[in-house]
Write a protein that holds these residues in place. Structure first.
Motif, mmCIF file in Angstrom:
data_model
loop_
_atom_site.group_PDB
_atom_site.id
_atom_site.type_symbol
_atom_site.label_atom_id
_atom_site.label_comp_id
_atom_site.label_asym_id
_atom_site.label_seq_id
_atom_site.Cartn_x
_atom_site.Cartn_y
_atom_site.Cartn_z
ATOM 1 N N TRP A 229 47.095 -24.227 -14.762
ATOM 2 C CA TRP A 229 48.011 -23.261 -14.960
ATOM 3 C C TRP A 229 48.021 -22.274 -16.091
ATOM 4 C CZ3 TRP A 229 52.101 -23.329 -11.666
ATOM 5 C CH2 TRP A 229 52.308 -24.601 -10.898
ATOM 6 N N GLY A 230 48.600 -21.371 -16.102
ATOM 7 C CA GLY A 230 48.993 -20.377 -17.542
ATOM 8 C C GLY A 230 47.701 -19.885 -17.731
ATOM 9 N N LYS A 231 47.131 -19.990 -19.085
ATOM 10 C CA LYS A 231 45.921 -19.366 -19.783
ATOM 11 C C LYS A 231 44.906 -19.925 -19.091
ATOM 12 C CE LYS A 231 47.585 -17.038 -22.900
ATOM 13 N NZ LYS A 231 47.549 -15.351 -22.885
ATOM 14 N N THR A 232 44.642 -21.320 -18.813
ATOM 15 C CA THR A 232 43.311 -21.898 -18.052
ATOM 16 C C THR A 232 43.364 -20.997 -16.602
ATOM 17 O OG1 THR A 232 43.809 -23.855 -19.258
ATOM 18 C CG2 THR A 232 42.428 -23.919 -17.283
ATOM 19 N N ALA A 233 44.462 -21.067 -15.856
ATOM 20 C CA ALA A 233 44.350 -20.256 -14.687
ATOM 21 C C ALA A 233 43.875 -18.773 -14.788
ATOM 22 C CB ALA A 233 45.827 -20.213 -14.163
ATOM 23 N N GLU A 234 44.175 -18.204 -15.756
ATOM 24 C CA GLU A 234 43.613 -16.694 -16.153
ATOM 25 C C GLU A 234 42.235 -16.895 -16.430
ATOM 26 O OE1 GLU A 234 46.065 -15.002 -18.952
ATOM 27 O OE2 GLU A 234 47.996 -15.375 -18.059
ATOM 28 N N ILE A 235 41.808 -17.597 -17.161
ATOM 29 C CA ILE A 235 40.199 -17.808 -17.479
ATOM 30 C C ILE A 235 39.528 -18.025 -15.921
ATOM 31 C CG2 ILE A 235 38.509 -19.246 -18.393
ATOM 32 C CD1 ILE A 235 40.546 -19.887 -20.716
ATOM 33 N N VAL A 236 40.110 -18.875 -15.191
ATOM 34 C CA VAL A 236 39.689 -19.221 -13.957
ATOM 35 C C VAL A 236 39.532 -17.865 -13.042
ATOM 36 C CG1 VAL A 236 40.077 -20.265 -11.603
ATOM 37 C CG2 VAL A 236 40.144 -21.764 -13.835
ATOM 38 N N GLU A 237 40.814 -16.980 -13.129
ATOM 39 C CA GLU A 237 40.611 -15.963 -12.120
ATOM 40 C C GLU A 237 39.651 -14.935 -12.761
ATOM 41 O OE1 GLU A 237 44.159 -12.694 -11.259
ATOM 42 O OE2 GLU A 237 44.312 -13.667 -13.411
ATOM 43 N N ASN A 238 39.594 -14.799 -14.263
ATOM 44 C CA ASN A 238 38.531 -13.720 -14.711
ATOM 45 C C ASN A 238 37.329 -14.136 -14.537
ATOM 46 O OD1 ASN A 238 40.571 -11.828 -15.016
ATOM 47 N ND2 ASN A 238 41.328 -13.104 -16.781
ATOM 48 N N TYR A 239 36.844 -15.291 -14.521
ATOM 49 C CA TYR A 239 35.401 -15.636 -14.976
ATOM 50 C C TYR A 239 34.728 -16.639 -14.010
ATOM 51 C CZ TYR A 239 36.478 -13.601 -19.441
ATOM 52 O OH TYR A 239 36.794 -12.607 -20.416
ATOM 53 N N VAL A 240 35.548 -17.479 -13.390
ATOM 54 C CA VAL A 240 35.148 -18.305 -12.325
ATOM 55 C C VAL A 240 34.911 -18.041 -10.738
ATOM 56 C CG1 VAL A 240 35.286 -20.962 -11.597
ATOM 57 C CG2 VAL A 240 35.724 -19.985 -14.036
ATOM 58 N N THR A 241 33.745 -18.070 -10.378
ATOM 59 C CA THR A 241 33.624 -17.985 -8.720
ATOM 60 C C THR A 241 32.859 -18.823 -7.988
ATOM 61 O OG1 THR A 241 31.427 -16.705 -9.191
ATOM 62 C CG2 THR A 241 33.645 -15.366 -9.248
ATOM 63 N N LYS A 242 32.739 -18.747 -6.767
ATOM 64 C CA LYS A 242 31.927 -19.781 -5.864
ATOM 65 C C LYS A 242 30.842 -19.923 -6.371
ATOM 66 C CE LYS A 242 30.618 -20.460 -1.195
ATOM 67 N NZ LYS A 242 30.823 -20.003 0.375
ATOM 68 N N GLY A 243 30.321 -21.263 -6.492
ATOM 69 C CA GLY A 243 28.976 -21.764 -6.749
ATOM 70 C C GLY A 243 28.863 -21.825 -8.321
ATOM 71 N N LYS A 244 29.812 -21.472 -8.965
ATOM 72 C CA LYS A 244 29.524 -21.481 -10.334
ATOM 73 C C LYS A 244 29.742 -23.086 -10.834
ATOM 74 C CE LYS A 244 30.009 -19.859 -14.767
ATOM 75 N NZ LYS A 244 28.933 -19.295 -15.468
#
Length: 111
Positions: A59-74
């Motif tokens: 949720w929140g800021k953690t979700a924003e980090i996931v959205e901007n930096y985390v992709t499949k295979g990471k």
């Protein structure tokens, strides 16, 4: 000992790109699957890898980090708590789901 209650730590790889949902009011929710692997030798001495899949939400800021930096295979490390919930599917059958609510995330590797 109270700090050890309902604490989950996992290191694994994303099985898919995260699903990002923006709720009313702008709050973000990230959903993704994380694969963890355990390797061992069976009775014949053969190397066996056991993969477990975990449903993760943030949720929140953690979700924003996931959205901007985390992709499949990471490869990532997460910490959070285990939650369970139920819902009725389109046919009216009760379904149960267990998720890890991620409150901390560390990006690992170079993928």
């Amino acid at each position: 000992m109270s700090t050890l209650r309902n604490k989950v730590q996992l290191i694994g790889n994303l099985g898919n790109d995260p699903e990002i949902i923006t709720l009313d009011g702008g709050k973000k929710l990230a959903k993704f699957n994380l694969a963890t692997n355990e390797t061992y030798k069976n009775q014949k001495g053969e190397k066996v890898t056991d993969t477990q899949w975990h449903n993760i939400i943030a949720w929140g800021k953690t979700a924003e980090i996931v959205e901007n930096y985390v992709t499949k295979g990471k490869e990532i490390a997460i910490e959070g708590k285990l939650t369970s919930r139920s819902y009725d599917d389109k046919e009216g059958n009760k379904k149960y789901i267990t998720e890890v609510v991620c409150n901390e995330l560390v990006m690992l590797g170079s993928k």
